[in-house]
Design a protein around this motif. Structure first.
Motif, PDB file in Angstrom:
ATOM      1  N   THR A  91       0.819  -1.212   0.000  1.00  0.00           N
ATOM      2  CA  THR A  91       0.000   0.000   0.000  1.00  0.00           C
ATOM      3  C   THR A  91       0.852   1.260   0.000  1.00  0.00           C
ATOM      4  O   THR A  91       0.312   2.355  -0.041  1.00  0.00           O
ATOM      5  N   GLY A  92       2.163   1.106   0.067  1.00  0.00           N
ATOM      6  CA  GLY A  92       3.048   2.238  -0.096  1.00  0.00           C
ATOM      7  C   GLY A  92       3.774   2.724   1.139  1.00  0.00           C
ATOM      8  O   GLY A  92       4.663   3.554   1.034  1.00  0.00           O
ATOM      9  N   GLU A  93       3.406   2.243   2.311  1.00  0.00           N
ATOM     10  CA  GLU A  93       4.075   2.694   3.520  1.00  0.00           C
ATOM     11  C   GLU A  93       5.518   2.208   3.604  1.00  0.00           C
ATOM     12  O   GLU A  93       6.358   2.826   4.233  1.00  0.00           O
ATOM     13  N   ILE A  94       5.792   1.087   2.956  1.00  0.00           N
ATOM     14  CA  ILE A  94       7.141   0.530   2.925  1.00  0.00           C
ATOM     15  C   ILE A  94       7.653   0.647   1.496  1.00  0.00           C
ATOM     16  O   ILE A  94       7.006   0.146   0.573  1.00  0.00           O
ATOM     17  N   PRO A  95       8.802   1.288   1.290  1.00  0.00           N
ATOM     18  CA  PRO A  95       9.349   1.354  -0.068  1.00  0.00           C
ATOM     19  C   PRO A  95       9.576  -0.057  -0.630  1.00  0.00           C
ATOM     20  O   PRO A  95       9.910  -0.992   0.106  1.00  0.00           O
ATOM     21  N   GLN A  96       9.380  -0.202  -1.940  1.00  0.00           N
ATOM     22  CA  GLN A  96       9.459  -1.524  -2.571  1.00  0.00           C
ATOM     23  C   GLN A  96      10.780  -2.232  -2.293  1.00  0.00           C
ATOM     24  O   GLN A  96      10.789  -3.438  -2.035  1.00  0.00           O
ATOM     25  N   ALA A  97      11.890  -1.517  -2.333  1.00  0.00           N
ATOM     26  CA  ALA A  97      13.195  -2.158  -2.102  1.00  0.00           C
ATOM     27  C   ALA A  97      13.281  -2.735  -0.695  1.00  0.00           C
ATOM     28  O   ALA A  97      13.783  -3.849  -0.512  1.00  0.00           O
ATOM     29  N   GLU A  98      12.783  -2.005   0.284  1.00  0.00           N
ATOM     30  CA  GLU A  98      12.824  -2.500   1.662  1.00  0.00           C
ATOM     31  C   GLU A  98      11.873  -3.671   1.864  1.00  0.00           C
ATOM     32  O   GLU A  98      12.185  -4.623   2.576  1.00  0.00           O
ATOM     33  N   LEU A  99      10.712  -3.615   1.214  1.00  0.00           N
ATOM     34  CA  LEU A  99       9.773  -4.734   1.295  1.00  0.00           C
ATOM     35  C   LEU A  99      10.389  -5.983   0.683  1.00  0.00           C
ATOM     36  O   LEU A  99      10.285  -7.082   1.239  1.00  0.00           O
ATOM     37  N   ALA A 100      11.070  -5.823  -0.445  1.00  0.00           N
ATOM     38  CA  ALA A 100      11.756  -6.961  -1.073  1.00  0.00           C
ATOM     39  C   ALA A 100      12.828  -7.501  -0.141  1.00  0.00           C
ATOM     40  O   ALA A 100      12.972  -8.727  -0.015  1.00  0.00           O
ATOM     41  N   ASP A 101      13.569  -6.629   0.540  1.00  0.00           N
ATOM     42  CA  ASP A 101      14.585  -7.087   1.505  1.00  0.00           C
ATOM     43  C   ASP A 101      13.960  -7.935   2.610  1.00  0.00           C
ATOM     44  O   ASP A 101      14.481  -8.985   2.969  1.00  0.00           O
ATOM     45  N   ILE A 102      12.837  -7.465   3.131  1.00  0.00           N
ATOM     46  CA  ILE A 102      12.144  -8.202   4.191  1.00  0.00           C
ATOM     47  C   ILE A 102      11.734  -9.588   3.690  1.00  0.00           C
ATOM     48  O   ILE A 102      11.967 -10.607   4.352  1.00  0.00           O
ATOM     49  N   TYR A 103      11.138  -9.628   2.515  1.00  0.00           N
ATOM     50  CA  TYR A 103      10.649 -10.906   1.997  1.00  0.00           C
ATOM     51  C   TYR A 103      11.766 -11.835   1.555  1.00  0.00           C
ATOM     52  O   TYR A 103      11.641 -13.058   1.669  1.00  0.00           O
ATOM     53  N   GLU A 104      12.863 -11.280   1.078  1.00  0.00           N
ATOM     54  CA  GLU A 104      14.002 -12.143   0.752  1.00  0.00           C
ATOM     55  C   GLU A 104      14.508 -12.833   2.013  1.00  0.00           C
ATOM     56  O   GLU A 104      14.851 -14.017   1.988  1.00  0.00           O
ATOM     57  N   ARG A 105      14.526 -12.123   3.122  1.00  0.00           N
ATOM     58  CA  ARG A 105      14.952 -12.734   4.392  1.00  0.00           C
ATOM     59  C   ARG A 105      13.934 -13.775   4.864  1.00  0.00           C
ATOM     60  O   ARG A 105      14.313 -14.859   5.321  1.00  0.00           O
ATOM     61  N   ILE A 106      12.661 -13.449   4.758  1.00  0.00           N
ATOM     62  CA  ILE A 106      11.621 -14.418   5.137  1.00  0.00           C
ATOM     63  C   ILE A 106      11.769 -15.688   4.305  1.00  0.00           C
ATOM     64  O   ILE A 106      11.750 -16.804   4.848  1.00  0.00           O
ATOM     65  N   MET A 107      11.937 -15.534   2.999  1.00  0.00           N
ATOM     66  CA  MET A 107      12.058 -16.716   2.142  1.00  0.00           C
ATOM     67  C   MET A 107      13.327 -17.500   2.452  1.00  0.00           C
ATOM     68  O   MET A 107      13.319 -18.737   2.391  1.00  0.00           O
ATOM     69  N   ASP A 108      14.393 -16.818   2.816  1.00  0.00           N
ATOM     70  CA  ASP A 108      15.629 -17.495   3.210  1.00  0.00           C
ATOM     71  C   ASP A 108      15.401 -18.370   4.438  1.00  0.00           C
ATOM     72  O   ASP A 108      15.810 -19.533   4.477  1.00  0.00           O
ATOM     73  N   VAL A 109      14.708 -17.819   5.426  1.00  0.00           N
ATOM     74  CA  VAL A 109      14.394 -18.594   6.638  1.00  0.00           C
ATOM     75  C   VAL A 109      13.491 -19.776   6.283  1.00  0.00           C
ATOM     76  O   VAL A 109      13.701 -20.898   6.766  1.00  0.00           O
ATOM     77  N   MET A 110      12.512 -19.561   5.434  1.00  0.00           N
ATOM     78  CA  MET A 110      11.588 -20.626   5.056  1.00  0.00           C
ATOM     79  C   MET A 110      12.301 -21.731   4.281  1.00  0.00           C
ATOM     80  O   MET A 110      12.006 -22.919   4.464  1.00  0.00           O
ATOM     81  N   ARG A 111      13.274 -21.362   3.417  1.00  0.00           N
ATOM     82  CA  ARG A 111      14.067 -22.390   2.730  1.00  0.00           C
ATOM     83  C   ARG A 111      14.809 -23.241   3.749  1.00  0.00           C
ATOM     84  O   ARG A 111      14.913 -24.457   3.595  1.00  0.00           O
ATOM     85  N   GLY A 112      15.346 -22.607   4.783  1.00  0.00           N
ATOM     86  CA  GLY A 112      16.028 -23.359   5.834  1.00  0.00           C
ATOM     87  C   GLY A 112      15.103 -24.346   6.512  1.00  0.00           C
ATOM     88  O   GLY A 112      15.487 -25.485   6.788  1.00  0.00           O
ATOM     89  N   LEU A 113      13.870 -23.947   6.758  1.00  0.00           N
ATOM     90  CA  LEU A 113      12.885 -24.851   7.347  1.00  0.00           C
ATOM     91  C   LEU A 113      12.572 -25.999   6.395  1.00  0.00           C
ATOM     92  O   LEU A 113      12.423 -27.143   6.814  1.00  0.00           O
ATOM     93  N   GLN A 114      12.482 -25.691   5.117  1.00  0.00           N
ATOM     94  CA  GLN A 114      12.221 -26.746   4.132  1.00  0.00           C
ATOM     95  C   GLN A 114      13.363 -27.741   4.090  1.00  0.00           C
ATOM     96  O   GLN A 114      13.132 -28.944   3.963  1.00  0.00           O
ATOM     97  N   ARG A 115      14.584 -27.256   4.168  1.00  0.00           N
ATOM     98  CA  ARG A 115      15.737 -28.170   4.146  1.00  0.00           C
ATOM     99  C   ARG A 115      15.717 -29.112   5.345  1.00  0.00           C
ATOM    100  O   ARG A 115      16.128 -30.261   5.237  1.00  0.00           O
ATOM    101  N   LYS A 116      15.245 -28.632   6.484  1.00  0.00           N
ATOM    102  CA  LYS A 116      15.153 -29.488   7.676  1.00  0.00           C
ATOM    103  C   LYS A 116      14.112 -30.582   7.479  1.00  0.00           C
ATOM    104  O   LYS A 116      14.251 -31.655   8.062  1.00  0.00           O
ATOM    105  N   LYS A 117      13.095 -30.312   6.659  1.00  0.00           N
ATOM    106  CA  LYS A 117      12.035 -31.316   6.416  1.00  0.00           C
ATOM    107  C   LYS A 117      12.423 -32.262   5.271  1.00  0.00           C
ATOM    108  O   LYS A 117      11.794 -33.280   5.100  1.00  0.00           O
ATOM    109  N   ALA A 118      13.392 -31.842   4.467  1.00  0.00           N
ATOM    110  CA  ALA A 118      13.762 -32.644   3.300  1.00  0.00           C
ATOM    111  C   ALA A 118      14.616 -33.829   3.693  1.00  0.00           C
ATOM    112  O   ALA A 118      15.202 -33.916   4.703  1.00  0.00           O
TER     113      ALA A 118
END
Length: 87
Positions: free
Chosen positions: A60-87
């Motif tokens: 909605t614009g409160e977070i600049p796109q670059a910073e939002l992408a940074d947040i989600y890249e970190r979230i996805m990194d953590v989630m990949r780690g969780l997936q590797r533990k289940k693999a």
């Protein structure tokens, strides 16, 4: 509102964020198990780009796109780690 009121509001929002992150983690772990059974790669750059595009469209614009992408890249990194533990 005073600072204490805003901080109380932030505390409540943080509780909601943690709950949603836990739900996302459970879903990611389940996907990790499915990937393990099917021999799929944990890292799927096309899917991650789709996620980034989706959250960018939801912004909605409160977070600049670059910073939002940074947040989600970190979230996805953590989630990949969780997936590797289940693999």
């Amino acid at each position: 509102m005073e600072i204490a009121d805003w901080r109380q509001k932030i505390d409540g929002i943080d509780e909601q964020i943690v709950k949603l992150l836990c739900e996302r983690a459970a879903a990611a772990a389940a996907i990790g198990e499915l990937k393990s059974h099917s021999g799929s790669n944990i890292y799927e750059p096309e899917r991650e780009q789709a996620v980034l595009a989706h959250v960018a469209a939801s912004n909605t614009g409160e977070i600049p796109q670059a910073e939002l992408a940074d947040i989600y890249e970190r979230i996805m990194d953590v989630m990949r780690g969780l997936q590797r533990k289940k693999a």
